[in-house]
Design a protein around this motif. Sequence first.
Motif, PDB file in Angstrom:
ATOM      1  N   UNK A 271       0.816  -1.212   0.000  1.00  0.00           N
ATOM      2  CA  UNK A 271       0.000   0.000   0.000  1.00  0.00           C
ATOM      3  C   UNK A 271       0.853   1.267   0.000  1.00  0.00           C
ATOM      4  N   UNK A 272       1.782   1.360   0.924  1.00  0.00           N
ATOM      5  CA  UNK A 272       2.508   2.613   1.108  1.00  0.00           C
ATOM      6  C   UNK A 272       3.471   2.894  -0.035  1.00  0.00           C
ATOM      7  N   UNK A 273       4.118   1.851  -0.577  1.00  0.00           N
ATOM      8  CA  UNK A 273       4.998   2.082  -1.731  1.00  0.00           C
ATOM      9  C   UNK A 273       4.188   2.551  -2.934  1.00  0.00           C
ATOM     10  N   UNK A 274       2.974   2.004  -3.095  1.00  0.00           N
ATOM     11  CA  UNK A 274       2.125   2.431  -4.212  1.00  0.00           C
ATOM     12  C   UNK A 274       1.652   3.871  -4.039  1.00  0.00           C
ATOM     13  N   UNK A 275       1.274   4.250  -2.806  1.00  0.00           N
ATOM     14  CA  UNK A 275       0.857   5.631  -2.569  1.00  0.00           C
ATOM     15  C   UNK A 275       2.014   6.594  -2.797  1.00  0.00           C
ATOM     16  N   UNK A 276       3.216   6.233  -2.328  1.00  0.00           N
ATOM     17  CA  UNK A 276       4.373   7.116  -2.488  1.00  0.00           C
ATOM     18  C   UNK A 276       4.759   7.266  -3.950  1.00  0.00           C
ATOM     19  N   UNK A 277       4.723   6.164  -4.699  1.00  0.00           N
ATOM     20  CA  UNK A 277       5.239   6.196  -6.071  1.00  0.00           C
ATOM     21  C   UNK A 277       4.176   6.560  -7.097  1.00  0.00           C
ATOM     22  N   UNK A 279       0.499   7.350  -6.451  1.00  0.00           N
ATOM     23  CA  UNK A 279      -0.558   8.308  -6.122  1.00  0.00           C
ATOM     24  C   UNK A 279       0.009   9.716  -5.963  1.00  0.00           C
ATOM     25  N   UNK A 280       1.062   9.840  -5.144  1.00  0.00           N
ATOM     26  CA  UNK A 280       1.619  11.171  -4.858  1.00  0.00           C
ATOM     27  C   UNK A 280       2.900  11.473  -5.629  1.00  0.00           C
ATOM     28  N   UNK A 281       3.452  10.452  -6.331  1.00  0.00           N
ATOM     29  CA  UNK A 281       4.660  10.636  -7.140  1.00  0.00           C
ATOM     30  C   UNK A 281       5.750  11.349  -6.333  1.00  0.00           C
ATOM     31  N   UNK A 282       6.014  10.818  -5.113  1.00  0.00           N
ATOM     32  CA  UNK A 282       6.897  11.521  -4.176  1.00  0.00           C
ATOM     33  C   UNK A 282       8.197  10.783  -3.887  1.00  0.00           C
ATOM     34  N   UNK A 283       8.356   9.543  -4.340  1.00  0.00           N
ATOM     35  CA  UNK A 283       9.625   8.858  -4.208  1.00  0.00           C
ATOM     36  C   UNK A 283       9.846   8.173  -2.876  1.00  0.00           C
ATOM     37  N   UNK A 284      11.098   7.686  -2.700  1.00  0.00           N
ATOM     38  CA  UNK A 284      11.462   6.888  -1.537  1.00  0.00           C
ATOM     39  C   UNK A 284      11.369   7.683  -0.238  1.00  0.00           C
ATOM     40  N   UNK A 285      11.631   8.984  -0.310  1.00  0.00           N
ATOM     41  CA  UNK A 285      11.570   9.798   0.898  1.00  0.00           C
ATOM     42  C   UNK A 285      10.201   9.781   1.546  1.00  0.00           C
ATOM     43  N   UNK A 286       9.157   9.871   0.736  1.00  0.00           N
ATOM     44  CA  UNK A 286       7.799   9.847   1.279  1.00  0.00           C
ATOM     45  C   UNK A 286       7.428   8.459   1.795  1.00  0.00           C
ATOM     46  N   UNK A 287       7.886   7.426   1.107  1.00  0.00           N
ATOM     47  CA  UNK A 287       7.639   6.065   1.581  1.00  0.00           C
ATOM     48  C   UNK A 287       8.266   5.879   2.959  1.00  0.00           C
ATOM     49  N   UNK A 288       9.479   6.386   3.128  1.00  0.00           N
ATOM     50  CA  UNK A 288      10.133   6.329   4.427  1.00  0.00           C
ATOM     51  C   UNK A 288       9.371   7.151   5.470  1.00  0.00           C
ATOM     52  N   UNK A 289       8.871   8.325   5.061  1.00  0.00           N
ATOM     53  CA  UNK A 289       8.107   9.174   5.977  1.00  0.00           C
ATOM     54  C   UNK A 289       6.841   8.479   6.461  1.00  0.00           C
ATOM     55  N   UNK A 290       6.124   7.825   5.555  1.00  0.00           N
ATOM     56  CA  UNK A 290       4.898   7.122   5.949  1.00  0.00           C
ATOM     57  C   UNK A 290       5.210   6.068   7.019  1.00  0.00           C
TER      58      UNK A 290
END
Length: 486
Positions: A271-277, A279-290
């Motif tokens: 879920x979170x890798x899909x949302x980061x990459x 849905x929000x197109x935000x990369x690994x940094x956002x995945x780590x933040x979640x």
Amino acid sequence: MSTGSGAASAPAPDPYDSPTTSDASAPPSRTSSMFSSLKVRNYRLFFLGQVVSNTGTWMQRIAQDWLVLTLTGSSAAVGITTALQFLPMLLFGLYGGVLVDRLRKRPTLLVTQSSMALTALALATLTLTGHVQIWHVYVAAFTVGLATVVDNPARQSFVSELVGPGQLQNAVSLNSANFQSARLVGPAVAGLLITGVGTGWAFLFNGLSFIAPLTGLLLMRARELHAVERAPRGKGQLREGLRYVAGRPELIWPIVLVGFVGTFAFNFPVYLSAFADHVFDAGAGSYSLFNTLMAVGSVAGALLAARRGTARLRVLIAAALLFGALETVAAATPELWMFALFMVPLGLFGMTVNVTTNTHIQMSTDPGMRGRVMALYMMVFLGGSPVGAPIVGWVTDTYGARVGLAAGGAVAAAAAAVIGVILARVGGLRLSVGWHRGHPQVRFVPREEQRGGGAGFGGVGQSRGNSSVLRTRSTAVPVRSMSSPK
């Protein structure tokens, strides 16, 4: 899981027995220190070793998910990796529990922890040299999964040998807080390493981090461990464990609930890798933040559990309902910052489900059965991922991350509602809606309790007839006896 024998341990009470006053089996005091189990030297060594190792584990989880997504660009591939890591638990988890009941825990953990360290170092070498391929990651995930078949029930059983039953509730909660505190550091460091120097260094750190728990195990004083009588080799031990659980609703239904939650709602790598990459197109940094924000809530949930003196099934049901509902709402959030904020309560209620179930099952189970019962629990909770991860990965790829996350939350909430009703019926309860001190009140009460009574849940234990399964504490499993829980 297994605990100490003799004076340091006592079998879980028979569901129809009156509670005893034995200190060995009494629950921790509600006013006990949040960190009381750390006073035990052997547990302190174990705890500190896990701080380092858990940080490395979380770094590898983030790096592994991101490496797979980089190599394939597919959320389904991330799901397959997760499935391979937990498939051995699904296939062999019960046999792992039988072995744990037979073997000494400390030597067993030395072997399993060493094998996971070597696997991480091998994956680090392949990644840093530029030779890594997706099948390498699949093999590494499956190998770690094989080790956890024995490592998980052995490690959790070992806690009771370190602290004894009097501190078990506190120690289990602190272990969860430990793991989730590492989740605060691990993803953040992994995000920096991935964006700065690559995923291979995260794998290397994880491999080296196993030095800490291995050293702690070697430094422990064997004479201070709570001795346990290991189960002898014999036929039918696996079937015996299954019959034991099947005959106890206070064990089987919580395990069924965490099966649904673990299979469909806890697939956060997908879920979170899909949302980061996507849905929000935000990369690994956002995945780590979640993951970091979810860890904040998880630590809070674990510490709150450490403060509670009991593990009640009604807390489990309520937490699972709220967890599923929050997950469904989070799926619809339009902005990245809003989605990120939802990670905190999701972590809190998810950890409450995890710790409450874990503690309740351990302390409601006879010591001679704990290895097999906890293996079944871990098999259902973790082994459900091989079934759920590819399914939610396919749903996420086909219909989008929002639909996948919402569906997982809906399954968790529905399962909690249905199992809550089942446990209420087993406990001889009915739903009561009324007013109490000028406020609306919804609660379960014994069927024979008169409507209009002002007593809260505390009055349930004073009624005649069947006692409330939803009200059961972790150290007593009354179903028919109306004696107060221990």
